[in-house]
Design an enzyme around this catalytic site. Sequence first.
Site, PDB file in Angstrom:
ATOM      1  N   GLN A  42      20.652 -18.343 -20.959  1.00  0.00           N
ATOM      2  CA  GLN A  42      19.910 -18.996 -20.161  1.00  0.00           C
ATOM      3  C   GLN A  42      20.265 -19.225 -18.703  1.00  0.00           C
ATOM      4  O   GLN A  42      19.736 -20.076 -17.895  1.00  0.00           O
ATOM      5  CB  GLN A  42      19.831 -20.470 -20.621  1.00  0.00           C
ATOM      6  CG  GLN A  42      19.261 -20.641 -22.151  1.00  0.00           C
ATOM      7  CD  GLN A  42      17.869 -20.415 -22.094  1.00  0.00           C
ATOM      8  OE1 GLN A  42      17.032 -20.296 -20.846  1.00  0.00           O
ATOM      9  NE2 GLN A  42      17.352 -19.737 -23.370  1.00  0.00           N
ATOM     10  N   SER A  43      20.499 -18.176 -18.046  1.00  0.00           N
ATOM     11  CA  SER A  43      21.081 -18.147 -16.484  1.00  0.00           C
ATOM     12  C   SER A  43      19.584 -18.076 -15.922  1.00  0.00           C
ATOM     13  O   SER A  43      18.959 -17.249 -15.872  1.00  0.00           O
ATOM     14  CB  SER A  43      21.543 -16.692 -16.297  1.00  0.00           C
ATOM     15  OG  SER A  43      21.665 -16.656 -14.827  1.00  0.00           O
ATOM     16  N   ASN A  44      19.543 -19.139 -14.951  1.00  0.00           N
ATOM     17  CA  ASN A  44      18.652 -19.343 -13.926  1.00  0.00           C
ATOM     18  C   ASN A  44      18.555 -18.086 -12.967  1.00  0.00           C
ATOM     19  O   ASN A  44      17.497 -17.605 -12.358  1.00  0.00           O
ATOM     20  CB  ASN A  44      18.653 -20.559 -13.144  1.00  0.00           C
ATOM     21  CG  ASN A  44      18.577 -21.714 -13.883  1.00  0.00           C
ATOM     22  OD1 ASN A  44      17.546 -22.024 -14.784  1.00  0.00           O
ATOM     23  ND2 ASN A  44      19.575 -22.388 -13.792  1.00  0.00           N
TER      24      ASN A  44
END
Length: 324
Positions: A75-77
Amino acid sequence: MKSIQDLPRVSLGIYPTPFYRLDKLSEQYGRGIWIKRDDLCGVALGGNKVRKLEFLLAEALDQGCDTVFTTGGAQSNHAALTAACAARLGMKCILLLKRRGVTEHRGNLVLDDIFGAEVRLLDTDSYDDVYAEMHRIGATLEQAGHKCCYIPVGGSTALGALGYASCVREFTVQALAAGVRLGHVVSATGSGGTTAGLLLGTRLFMPGAKVTGVAVDTDPFQDIVPRLAEEAAALLERTLPREKDDFRMVDHVGPGYAVPNPEDTPYIEELARTEGILLDPVYTGKAFAAMMQMLRQGEFDGEDDLLFLHTGGAAALFAMDLPR
Ligand SMILES: *Cc1c(COP(=O)(O)O)cnc(C)c1O
């Protein structure tokens, strides 16, 4: 000596981002609390990685790169914003993300696809493995005539950190126009580059203001942040002019990196319900909760106002529930 404007930079965000006083919250807590809205920087759902990418991708373009690799959690921004910025610059983006038990296609994984990135989920917990795989794929692409750039997790290199020294320069002008003296700048710390940039930026442009990094992961940021800030200063051919107590790290990892903490939920709701602003449970919610708890405990010395740096992260709200 160089100034930040002397370094190559590609324009990606819409700056300056808003800077204003949180009036209701300031009244409730009896202290001026301001916010810098880097969540509203104009790319995707916004966030702090864009200022770093303006420097990192300018360097990549100068080197003739057509392919950008980066990494992070599923879920890396940072990964989603790299995908957005690469798309904007006509570069191919390949994301090697740690699966770490994530199976659902939600939040940033949806955005990665929309931006046309190639996503590979890796079953490893070690970034050494990830970087090895990255360079292996990159070597094959280079043989086929492509030129690759490899951005480490969070874009937290010395060059990336300059994005946040530049942000301080931006809000120094905004604070002056608003007639406010900022005594403390508070931000989430996940890989260290943002806090390092804030440390360098305050030393250069806002001496006297102190930086508080709220750790949302367990790395040794007390050492990482000043070292990155010194390396960033070296890119400007300067040494970092440290002051007494100019920087501290506080821990607010809670149950673990990217694991929402039930204790933070009331603070996320408080900011939403008083000011209409969204925080995420992985970074900004933890940082804001820690800041408000510290404020109650009298841990921000002096009378000068506080600044909370909103670093983005809203996509997480569509990937996980807020625990109670
Ligand atoms: C990456 C990130 C941070 C942390 O910034 P670092 O420079 O990695 O320390 C904070 N907030 C959000 C929303 C992020 O995506």
